[in-house]
Design an enzyme around this catalytic site. Structure first.
Site: not given
Ligand code: OSB
Ligand code: MG
Length: 368
Positions: A163, A290, A262, A135, A238, A161, A213, A188
């Site tokens: 953001k 994550g 999660k 991510s 999510d 992925k 996402e 995402d």
């Molecule tokens: O939306 O998946 C998410 C991190 C913090 C809060 C939300 C998210 C995330 C990530 C990071 O996408 C995932 C990771 O590498 O731990």
């Molecule tokens: Mg997410």
């Protein structure tokens, strides 16, 4: 079984690179660790609550408060037969899944150790290697984003992925697609859009993304169902999925075609596994999300990812992407094929480094 004692610790660790999402930027993580003494066996868990209530309503402070003032009074002196009963014991407390998940997962770790089994086997996992994706946070420039993607692909990660948020969506996706026509790519949005933005989101379909996402409201299943009817690209939920009931509603409404699971968001391994099973019965593939975890939360994510319906690469990546030095031994590493080998020793299979944890601890409370 009985939990004899729990120790709460807050540790702080700077991220190797700041992580930016549509809801904010994190440079230093505050993490709440739970050490549970279960009949003399120690289990470890991590609350994934954030520094602020921006991803979900919980924070490090609320998780600490709920653990100390409500969860511990329920568990103290309470006998149970297995970690799988903890979720029901905690049912009088509404919500606060990240606080619940931290202690519940610690008890699972202790139970697995008592039984001399790797946690993933106790959970019913079948995978000895899990597929990994990354991510990538919102970056300042397209060049910086491209360089990061190049580095992660070179490291072997199986899917990328990124953001996105309004104003930083179509352009980075188009740019990456031109440069990397064949990679598995997804986005995402962390709830940054409204249903009315659907024609804009529709434009993303030109870049054959694996999924989009959580584009809409963090608790808005209904609008996601409407949006999914307008899009061919699968929506992955999510934030919206915080209970098994929400997962069922999402499936029945057609609000998503893929689910991110999660541990913290759903309150631990027991519910995570139930949502996994439910999705499996309905042909909805899942992957493990994550939360920028330390090695302890990461180890739990690895165990969870071994369940059969975790068929898509998750956001569970190597320790060194996040931390100069992790708090477990060995650190989590990723193979050149973009996989993590699942540990074979009992429990979470990684040893917490107490000396390092002590050095990073800013607050500690023992409850007995
Ligand atoms: O939306 O998946 C998410 C991190 C913090 C809060 C939300 C998210 C995330 C990530 C990071 O996408 C995932 C990771 O590498 O731990
Ligand atoms: Mg997410």
């Amino acid at each position: 079984m009985k939990v004899q004692r729990i120790t709460l610790r807050e540790i702080r660790m700077p991220l190797v690179t700041p992580f930016e999402t549509s809801f904010g930027r994190v440079t230093d993580r505050r993490m709440l660790l739970v050490e549970a003494d279960v009949d003399g066996m120690t289990g470890w868990g991590e609350s994934v609550a954030g520094e602020g209530p921006f991803y979900a309503p919980e924070t490090v402070e609320t998780a600490w408060h709920i653990l100390r003032d409500f969860i511990w009074p329920i568990l103290k002196d309470r006998k149970f037969n297995s970690a799988s009963e903890i979720w029901n014991l905690l049912a009088p407390i509404r919500g606060h899944n990240m606080a619940k998940g931290a202690i519940e997962s610690a008890i699972w770790d202790a139970e697995a150790k008592q039984k001399g089994l790797p946690l993933w086997k106790l959970l019913g996992g079948i995978r000895e290697e899990i597929p990994c994706g990354v991510s990538i946070g919102i970056k300042g420039s397209l060049e910086e984003l491209t360089a990061t993607v190049e580095r992660e692909l070179a490291a072997g990660y199986q899917r990328i992925k990124i953001k996105i948020k309004p104003g930083k969506d179509i352009e980075p996706v188009e740019y990456l697609r031109q440069r990397f026509p064949n990679i598995r790519l997804m986005v995402d949005a962390n709830s940054a859009y409204q249903l009315e933005d659907w024609p804009h989101l529709k434009r993303l379909e030109a870049y054959y993304l694996m999924m989009i996402e959580q584009p809409l409201g963090w608790d808005d299943l209904y609008s996601h169902a409407e949006l999914q009817r307008k899009l061919d690209t699968p929506i992955c939920l999510d934030e919206c999925i915080h209970t098994e009931e929400h997962a069922r509603a999402a499936i029945e409404l057609g609000a998503c075609k893929i689910m991110n699971i999660k541990l913290g968001r759903v309150g631990g391994h027991t519910v995570a596994r139930r949502i996994h099973d439910l999705c499996q019965r309905h042909g909805i593939p899942v992957w493990c999300g994550g939360m920028l975890e330390s090695g302890i939360g990461r180890a739990h994510n690895i165990a969870l990812s071994t369940l059969p319906n975790f068929t898509l690469a998750g956001d569970v990546a190597a320790s060194k992407r996040y931390w100069e030095e992790d708090i477990i031994l060995p650190e989590v590493t990723v193979s050149a094929q973009g996989t993590i080998r699942v540990p074979t020793s009992p429990g979470i299979g990684f040893e917490p480094r107490l000396d390092r944890i002590d050095k990073l601890t800013v607050r500690k409370e023992r409850l007995a």
